[in-house]
Motif scaffolding. Structure first.
Motif, PDB file in Angstrom:
ATOM      1  N   UNK A  32       0.821  -1.206   0.000  1.00 42.40           N
ATOM      2  CA  UNK A  32       0.000   0.000   0.000  1.00 42.40           C
ATOM      3  C   UNK A  32       0.858   1.260   0.000  1.00 42.40           C
ATOM      4  N   UNK A  33       1.922   1.263   0.786  1.00 41.88           N
ATOM      5  CA  UNK A  33       2.772   2.446   0.876  1.00 41.88           C
ATOM      6  C   UNK A  33       3.642   2.628  -0.359  1.00 41.88           C
ATOM      7  N   UNK A  34       4.099   1.506  -0.947  1.00 42.64           N
ATOM      8  CA  UNK A  34       4.999   1.587  -2.104  1.00 42.64           C
ATOM      9  C   UNK A  34       4.240   1.820  -3.405  1.00 42.64           C
ATOM     10  N   UNK A  35       3.100   1.120  -3.568  1.00 46.55           N
ATOM     11  CA  UNK A  35       2.361   1.199  -4.834  1.00 46.55           C
ATOM     12  C   UNK A  35       0.896   0.875  -4.575  1.00 46.55           C
ATOM     13  N   UNK A  36       0.109   1.839  -4.080  1.00 47.09           N
ATOM     14  CA  UNK A  36      -1.286   1.556  -3.726  1.00 47.09           C
ATOM     15  C   UNK A  36      -2.126   1.063  -4.899  1.00 47.09           C
ATOM     16  N   UNK A  37      -1.742   1.408  -6.131  1.00 53.02           N
ATOM     17  CA  UNK A  37      -2.488   0.907  -7.283  1.00 53.02           C
ATOM     18  C   UNK A  37      -2.449  -0.608  -7.347  1.00 53.02           C
ATOM     19  N   UNK A  38      -1.293  -1.175  -6.950  1.00 57.51           N
ATOM     20  CA  UNK A  38      -1.142  -2.624  -7.023  1.00 57.51           C
ATOM     21  C   UNK A  38      -2.135  -3.336  -6.106  1.00 57.51           C
ATOM     22  N   UNK A  39      -2.474  -2.704  -4.985  1.00 55.75           N
ATOM     23  CA  UNK A  39      -3.477  -3.288  -4.098  1.00 55.75           C
ATOM     24  C   UNK A  39      -4.816  -3.409  -4.821  1.00 55.75           C
ATOM     25  N   UNK A  40      -5.153  -2.392  -5.601  1.00 51.97           N
ATOM     26  CA  UNK A  40      -6.385  -2.458  -6.390  1.00 51.97           C
ATOM     27  C   UNK A  40      -6.362  -3.579  -7.407  1.00 51.97           C
ATOM     28  N   UNK A  41      -5.210  -3.758  -8.067  1.00 54.99           N
ATOM     29  CA  UNK A  41      -5.086  -4.839  -9.051  1.00 54.99           C
ATOM     30  C   UNK A  41      -5.278  -6.195  -8.363  1.00 54.99           C
ATOM     31  N   UNK A  42      -4.617  -6.367  -7.215  1.00 55.87           N
ATOM     32  CA  UNK A  42      -4.699  -7.639  -6.491  1.00 55.87           C
ATOM     33  C   UNK A  42      -6.137  -7.953  -6.079  1.00 55.87           C
ATOM     34  N   UNK A  43      -6.824  -6.966  -5.538  1.00 52.32           N
ATOM     35  CA  UNK A  43      -8.192  -7.205  -5.088  1.00 52.32           C
ATOM     36  C   UNK A  43      -9.121  -7.503  -6.260  1.00 52.32           C
ATOM     37  N   UNK A  44      -8.857  -6.889  -7.415  1.00 51.74           N
ATOM     38  CA  UNK A  44      -9.670  -7.172  -8.599  1.00 51.74           C
ATOM     39  C   UNK A  44      -9.502  -8.624  -9.041  1.00 51.74           C
ATOM     40  N   UNK A  45      -8.297  -9.172  -8.898  1.00 51.46           N
ATOM     41  CA  UNK A  45      -8.077 -10.586  -9.252  1.00 51.46           C
ATOM     42  C   UNK A  45      -8.909 -11.488  -8.351  1.00 51.46           C
ATOM     43  N   UNK A  46      -8.950 -11.173  -7.075  1.00 52.22           N
ATOM     44  CA  UNK A  46      -9.745 -11.981  -6.158  1.00 52.22           C
ATOM     45  C   UNK A  46     -11.247 -11.797  -6.398  1.00 52.22           C
ATOM     46  N   UNK A  47     -11.649 -10.624  -6.816  1.00 50.06           N
ATOM     47  CA  UNK A  47     -13.066 -10.417  -7.153  1.00 50.06           C
ATOM     48  C   UNK A  47     -13.464 -11.328  -8.302  1.00 50.06           C
ATOM     49  N   UNK A  48     -12.606 -11.432  -9.313  1.00 48.32           N
ATOM     50  CA  UNK A  48     -12.873 -12.334 -10.435  1.00 48.32           C
ATOM     51  C   UNK A  48     -12.940 -13.779  -9.944  1.00 48.32           C
ATOM     52  N   UNK A  49     -11.974 -14.179  -9.116  1.00 53.90           N
ATOM     53  CA  UNK A  49     -11.959 -15.546  -8.611  1.00 53.90           C
ATOM     54  C   UNK A  49     -13.215 -15.852  -7.808  1.00 53.90           C
ATOM     55  N   UNK A  50     -13.629 -14.921  -6.983  1.00 56.12           N
ATOM     56  CA  UNK A  50     -14.823 -15.151  -6.159  1.00 56.12           C
ATOM     57  C   UNK A  50     -16.070 -15.322  -7.021  1.00 56.12           C
ATOM     58  N   UNK A  51     -16.170 -14.574  -8.101  1.00 57.73           N
ATOM     59  CA  UNK A  51     -17.318 -14.735  -8.998  1.00 57.73           C
ATOM     60  C   UNK A  51     -17.330 -16.122  -9.623  1.00 57.73           C
ATOM     61  N   UNK A  52     -16.158 -16.626  -9.991  1.00 56.54           N
ATOM     62  CA  UNK A  52     -16.075 -17.945 -10.593  1.00 56.54           C
ATOM     63  C   UNK A  52     -16.338 -19.057  -9.567  1.00 56.54           C
ATOM     64  N   UNK A  53     -16.155 -18.751  -8.281  1.00 57.01           N
ATOM     65  CA  UNK A  53     -16.316 -19.745  -7.208  1.00 57.01           C
ATOM     66  C   UNK A  53     -17.645 -19.589  -6.472  1.00 57.01           C
ATOM     67  N   UNK A  54     -18.591 -18.864  -7.021  1.00 54.29           N
ATOM     68  CA  UNK A  54     -19.768 -18.445  -6.267  1.00 54.29           C
ATOM     69  C   UNK A  54     -20.611 -19.598  -5.739  1.00 54.29           C
TER      70      UNK A  54
END
Length: 228
Positions: A32-54
């Motif tokens: 978060x401190x070094x590259x907060x954008x990357x946190x958004x990318x990571x969470x988006x990957x898990x959002x996709x995974x969660x949709x596929x695992x619903x």
């Protein structure tokens, strides 16, 4: 400062906020401190995974790190979720700080999928994001065999990894840890050696797509174990 209607309304909103505090672990705090954008990318990957695992009832996350992604899987699916990682410090954080918020369906275990399968299966879902690029290529086949061995027939799995084409833009810590990068063709063919069906996707920033994979920053695959 005088009380206005706007402030009064906002005070009522804050009273509804979650009363418990939550501290990020050292790894995610550094991200978060070094590259907060990357946190958004990571969470988006898990959002996709969660949709596929619903519809999954039991999900294994291999390489769960500090457990934020596993927490998302609990919140967005009805599943019991087990997160596994060989980094003991990250697992201790996840057990202490994340698991108590997991609605009784979230647990964490220290284990190494490159050496052994996890005994808590079988699972009908598996998530493995940002992990396989850290697995030595000589250990890759056994790693995937151990992942597949705990899955039920017809189980679904999500794998994700940076495209080797993105390595030129990677940070020094990423380059140091990414010892087994994939291009799109090798990514799909490797997974096809372990799953009956592999459906490739790509990702740029938070956008999941089916565009020209060779230009994508990140590679995703939805896989199905034979027997479903």
């Amino acid at each position: 400062m005088p009380m206005t209607q706007s402030r009064d309304t906002w005070n009522k909103v804050t009273e509804l906020n979650h009363p418990e505090g939550f501290l990020l672990g050292p790894v995610n705090a550094a991200t978060w401190l070094r590259d907060p954008r990357h946190m958004g990318f990571m969470l988006a990957r898990y959002k996709f995974a969660a949709k596929m695992m619903r519809r999954c009832q039991a999900i294994l996350e291999v390489g769960c790190g500090e457990g934020l992604g596993a927490f998302m899987l609990v919140r967005d699916t009805p599943a019991r979720v087990l997160g596994v990682d060989f980094d003991e410090a990250q697992i201790l954080y996840a057990q202490r700080e994340v698991a108590p918020h997991g609605r009784g369906r979230l647990s964490f275990l220290c284990g190494d999928a490159t050496t052994e399968a996890q005994a808590a299966g079988p699972f009908d879902g598996l998530v493995c994001l940002d992990v396989i690029e850290h697995v030595d290529q000589k250990e890759e086949a056994r790693f995937l065999e151990n992942c597949v061995s705990v899955l039920k027939p017809g189980a679904v799995a999500i794998f994700g990894t940076p495209n080797i084409a993105s390595d030129a833009f990677a940070s020094p810590p990423s380059r140091a840890g990414h010892i087994n990068l994939f291009d799109p063709d090798r990514f799909v063919s490797t997974l096809e050696g372990h799953f009956s069906h592999v459906f490739p996707f790509s990702m740029n920033d938070e956008m999941v797509h089916t565009g020209f994979a060779k230009m994508a920053h990140y590679l995703l695959a939805l896989c199905v174990r034979q027997g479903g």
